[in-house]
Design a protein around this motif. Structure first.
Motif, PDB file in Angstrom:
ATOM      1  N   ILE A   7      18.195   9.620 -37.276  1.00 38.16           N
ATOM      2  CA  ILE A   7      17.273   8.841 -36.458  1.00 38.16           C
ATOM      3  C   ILE A   7      18.056   7.764 -35.723  1.00 38.16           C
ATOM      4  O   ILE A   7      19.133   7.346 -36.166  1.00 38.16           O
ATOM      5  N   LYS A   8      17.530   7.332 -34.595  1.00 38.46           N
ATOM      6  CA  LYS A   8      18.145   6.237 -33.831  1.00 38.46           C
ATOM      7  C   LYS A   8      17.183   5.053 -33.821  1.00 38.46           C
ATOM      8  O   LYS A   8      16.014   5.189 -33.453  1.00 38.46           O
ATOM      9  N   LEU A   9      17.686   3.896 -34.235  1.00 36.87           N
ATOM     10  CA  LEU A   9      16.932   2.659 -34.169  1.00 36.87           C
ATOM     11  C   LEU A   9      17.396   1.898 -32.929  1.00 36.87           C
ATOM     12  O   LEU A   9      18.572   1.552 -32.813  1.00 36.87           O
ATOM     13  N   VAL A  10      16.495   1.681 -32.002  1.00 35.85           N
ATOM     14  CA  VAL A  10      16.814   0.986 -30.756  1.00 35.85           C
ATOM     15  C   VAL A  10      16.192  -0.409 -30.803  1.00 35.85           C
ATOM     16  O   VAL A  10      14.975  -0.549 -30.965  1.00 35.85           O
ATOM     17  N   THR A  11      17.033  -1.427 -30.671  1.00 36.94           N
ATOM     18  CA  THR A  11      16.568  -2.811 -30.705  1.00 36.94           C
ATOM     19  C   THR A  11      16.772  -3.465 -29.345  1.00 36.94           C
ATOM     20  O   THR A  11      17.858  -3.375 -28.753  1.00 36.94           O
ATOM     21  N   GLU A  12      15.720  -4.110 -28.850  1.00 41.48           N
ATOM     22  CA  GLU A  12      15.795  -4.860 -27.604  1.00 41.48           C
ATOM     23  C   GLU A  12      15.352  -6.295 -27.885  1.00 41.48           C
ATOM     24  O   GLU A  12      14.403  -6.524 -28.647  1.00 41.48           O
ATOM     25  N   GLN A  13      16.041  -7.286 -27.269  1.00 36.49           N
ATOM     26  CA  GLN A  13      15.667  -8.680 -27.499  1.00 36.49           C
ATOM     27  C   GLN A  13      16.000  -9.524 -26.291  1.00 36.49           C
ATOM     28  O   GLN A  13      16.914  -9.227 -25.528  1.00 36.49           O
ATOM     29  N   HIS A  14      15.220 -10.606 -26.106  1.00 34.65           N
ATOM     30  CA  HIS A  14      15.477 -11.532 -25.005  1.00 34.65           C
ATOM     31  C   HIS A  14      14.876 -12.891 -25.343  1.00 34.65           C
ATOM     32  O   HIS A  14      13.975 -13.007 -26.189  1.00 34.65           O
ATOM     33  N   ASN A  15      15.370 -13.923 -24.685  1.00 34.91           N
ATOM     34  CA  ASN A  15      14.849 -15.275 -24.877  1.00 34.91           C
ATOM     35  C   ASN A  15      13.451 -15.405 -24.276  1.00 34.91           C
ATOM     36  O   ASN A  15      13.123 -14.757 -23.269  1.00 34.91           O
ATOM     37  N   ILE A  16      12.634 -16.250 -24.894  1.00 35.43           N
ATOM     38  CA  ILE A  16      11.297 -16.541 -24.366  1.00 35.43           C
ATOM     39  C   ILE A  16      11.128 -18.059 -24.304  1.00 35.43           C
ATOM     40  O   ILE A  16      11.704 -18.799 -25.114  1.00 35.43           O
ATOM     41  N   PRO A  17      10.346 -18.540 -23.343  1.00 37.85           N
ATOM     42  CA  PRO A  17      10.189 -19.994 -23.152  1.00 37.85           C
ATOM     43  C   PRO A  17       9.200 -20.618 -24.133  1.00 37.85           C
ATOM     44  O   PRO A  17       8.128 -21.092 -23.738  1.00 37.85           O
ATOM     45  N   LEU A  36      13.903  10.427 -33.254  1.00 38.09           N
ATOM     46  CA  LEU A  36      14.583  11.495 -33.985  1.00 38.09           C
ATOM     47  C   LEU A  36      15.604  12.131 -33.050  1.00 38.09           C
ATOM     48  O   LEU A  36      15.313  12.360 -31.878  1.00 38.09           O
ATOM     49  N   LEU A  37      16.803  12.413 -33.564  1.00 42.80           N
ATOM     50  CA  LEU A  37      17.865  12.974 -32.734  1.00 42.80           C
ATOM     51  C   LEU A  37      18.074  14.453 -33.005  1.00 42.80           C
ATOM     52  O   LEU A  37      17.947  14.912 -34.145  1.00 42.80           O
ATOM     53  N   ASP A  38      18.409  15.213 -31.942  1.00 39.77           N
ATOM     54  CA  ASP A  38      18.799  16.599 -32.141  1.00 39.77           C
ATOM     55  C   ASP A  38      20.314  16.660 -32.321  1.00 39.77           C
ATOM     56  O   ASP A  38      20.992  15.628 -32.370  1.00 39.77           O
ATOM     57  N   GLN A  39      20.853  17.872 -32.429  1.00 35.06           N
ATOM     58  CA  GLN A  39      22.277  18.021 -32.722  1.00 35.06           C
ATOM     59  C   GLN A  39      23.167  17.499 -31.604  1.00 35.06           C
ATOM     60  O   GLN A  39      24.316  17.107 -31.846  1.00 35.06           O
ATOM     61  N   ALA A  40      22.647  17.467 -30.377  1.00 31.16           N
ATOM     62  CA  ALA A  40      23.428  16.973 -29.250  1.00 31.16           C
ATOM     63  C   ALA A  40      23.251  15.472 -29.035  1.00 31.16           C
ATOM     64  O   ALA A  40      23.813  14.902 -28.107  1.00 31.16           O
ATOM     65  N   GLY A  41      22.459  14.834 -29.892  1.00 29.77           N
ATOM     66  CA  GLY A  41      22.229  13.404 -29.754  1.00 29.77           C
ATOM     67  C   GLY A  41      21.055  13.055 -28.859  1.00 29.77           C
ATOM     68  O   GLY A  41      20.821  11.878 -28.579  1.00 29.77           O
ATOM     69  N   GLY A  42      20.307  14.078 -28.417  1.00 29.88           N
ATOM     70  CA  GLY A  42      19.141  13.826 -27.581  1.00 29.88           C
ATOM     71  C   GLY A  42      17.999  13.209 -28.365  1.00 29.88           C
ATOM     72  O   GLY A  42      17.795  13.526 -29.549  1.00 29.88           O
ATOM     73  N   GLU A  43      17.248  12.334 -27.717  1.00 32.25           N
ATOM     74  CA  GLU A  43      16.137  11.655 -28.372  1.00 32.25           C
ATOM     75  C   GLU A  43      14.861  12.499 -28.337  1.00 32.25           C
ATOM     76  O   GLU A  43      14.537  13.126 -27.330  1.00 32.25           O
ATOM     77  N   HIS A  44      14.140  12.489 -29.464  1.00 27.42           N
ATOM     78  CA  HIS A  44      12.839  13.164 -29.574  1.00 27.42           C
ATOM     79  C   HIS A  44      11.862  12.219 -30.255  1.00 27.42           C
ATOM     80  O   HIS A  44      12.278  11.382 -31.061  1.00 27.42           O
ATOM     81  N   PRO A  45      10.560  12.349 -29.964  1.00 25.83           N
ATOM     82  CA  PRO A  45       9.590  11.540 -30.710  1.00 25.83           C
ATOM     83  C   PRO A  45       9.722  11.836 -32.210  1.00 25.83           C
ATOM     84  O   PRO A  45       9.833  12.994 -32.610  1.00 25.83           O
ATOM     85  N   ALA A 132      12.498  21.675 -33.846  1.00 28.98           N
ATOM     86  CA  ALA A 132      12.724  21.255 -32.469  1.00 28.98           C
ATOM     87  C   ALA A 132      14.016  20.466 -32.317  1.00 28.98           C
ATOM     88  O   ALA A 132      14.522  20.316 -31.201  1.00 28.98           O
ATOM     89  N   THR A 133      14.574  19.987 -33.432  1.00 29.85           N
ATOM     90  CA  THR A 133      15.779  19.156 -33.350  1.00 29.85           C
ATOM     91  C   THR A 133      16.990  19.789 -34.022  1.00 29.85           C
ATOM     92  O   THR A 133      18.037  19.146 -34.138  1.00 29.85           O
ATOM     93  N   GLY A 134      16.863  21.042 -34.456  1.00 27.73           N
ATOM     94  CA  GLY A 134      18.028  21.689 -35.073  1.00 27.73           C
ATOM     95  C   GLY A 134      17.618  22.807 -36.008  1.00 27.73           C
ATOM     96  O   GLY A 134      16.435  22.986 -36.318  1.00 27.73           O
TER      97      GLY A 134
END
Length: 230
Positions: A7-17, A36-45, A132-134
């Motif tokens: 699985i890939k965990l994607v984190t996004e962050q930014h400052n807020i006023p 969820l990642l497939d064997q090629a590293g592609g992203e899937h739900p 679907a992922t491998g």
């Protein structure tokens, strides 16, 4: 059966006023998403999970445990501090919970972390999603072996009983008689007996051609006894 994926965990962050309780640390809005990642590293739900619970720092008080049920299971919050969270990933399997740990930090606006996950004895429904992922380990080999056994044993099995009649009769049994037959298969089957028990969908499957001769004869005689075959 054990199926491994990543699985890939994607984190996004930014400052807020917004004012921070710690002036030297600005307030942030952050979001974590899971793919969820497939064997090629592609992203899937990550639809292999029915729900995901993020266990945050105790300072979040009544929002410490946050649960989401739709991919990508986005968890968005505000705060000023970095911390390590645990994330519980649930499937429909009995005991189907996997826990991973994620370091929330503010070093980059966006960062990704890949983690391995393991699915033990997944149901047929979950296997269909994971395909679907491998590939599914040993699946093709198992199918080939079963087909080979069917071909090699068909003539010998015909002498024991009529498998077409047996299969037809078993689909018409009442619940009590069917449970008795299933128990016989559990008690007297061997390592070559191919069965699949899908608890989620209430289905039990058996390849009659893989039954040992003595068990096939026992089931046939029982069906004759209850007048399901003649």
């Amino acid at each position: 059966m054990i199926v491994e994926r990543s699985i890939k965990l994607v984190t996004e962050q930014h400052n807020i006023p917004k004012p921070s309780p710690m002036p030297e640390f600005p307030m942030k809005e952050w979001t974590v998403k899971i793919y969820l990642l497939d064997q090629a590293g592609g992203e899937h739900p990550a639809s292999c999970f029915t729900k995901v619970t993020y266990n945050l720092h105790p300072s979040f008080e009544d929002k410490t445990h946050q649960t989401f049920v739709e991919p990508p299971f986005s968890c968005t919050n505000e705060g000023w501090g970095e911390f390590e969270m645990s994330i519980d990933l649930f499937t429909t399997e009995k005991g189907g919970k996997t826990t991973v740990y994620h370091d929330l930090n503010f070093q980059s606006p966006t960062y990704e972390v890949i983690q391995p996950v393991t699915f033990k004895n997944p149901s047929q429904a979950l296997l269909n999603t994971l395909r679907a992922t491998g590939p599914i380990p040993n699946e093709e080999e198992a199918k080939t072996n079963v087909k080979s056994r069917k071909t090699n044993d068909a003539k010998k099995k015909k002498a024991v009983c009529d498998f077409e009649k047996m299969a037809d009769a078993m689909t018409k049994l009442n619940e009590e008689d069917l449970l008795h037959v299933i128990q016989m298969i559990h008690d007297y089957g061997n390592e070559d007996t191919y069965t699949k028990n899908d608890i989620d969908n209430g289905e039990f499957t058996v390849d009659l051609y893989t039954l040992p001769d003595n068990l096939a004869k026992m089931i046939w005689e029982y069906l004759v006894e209850i007048k399901s075959v003649s």
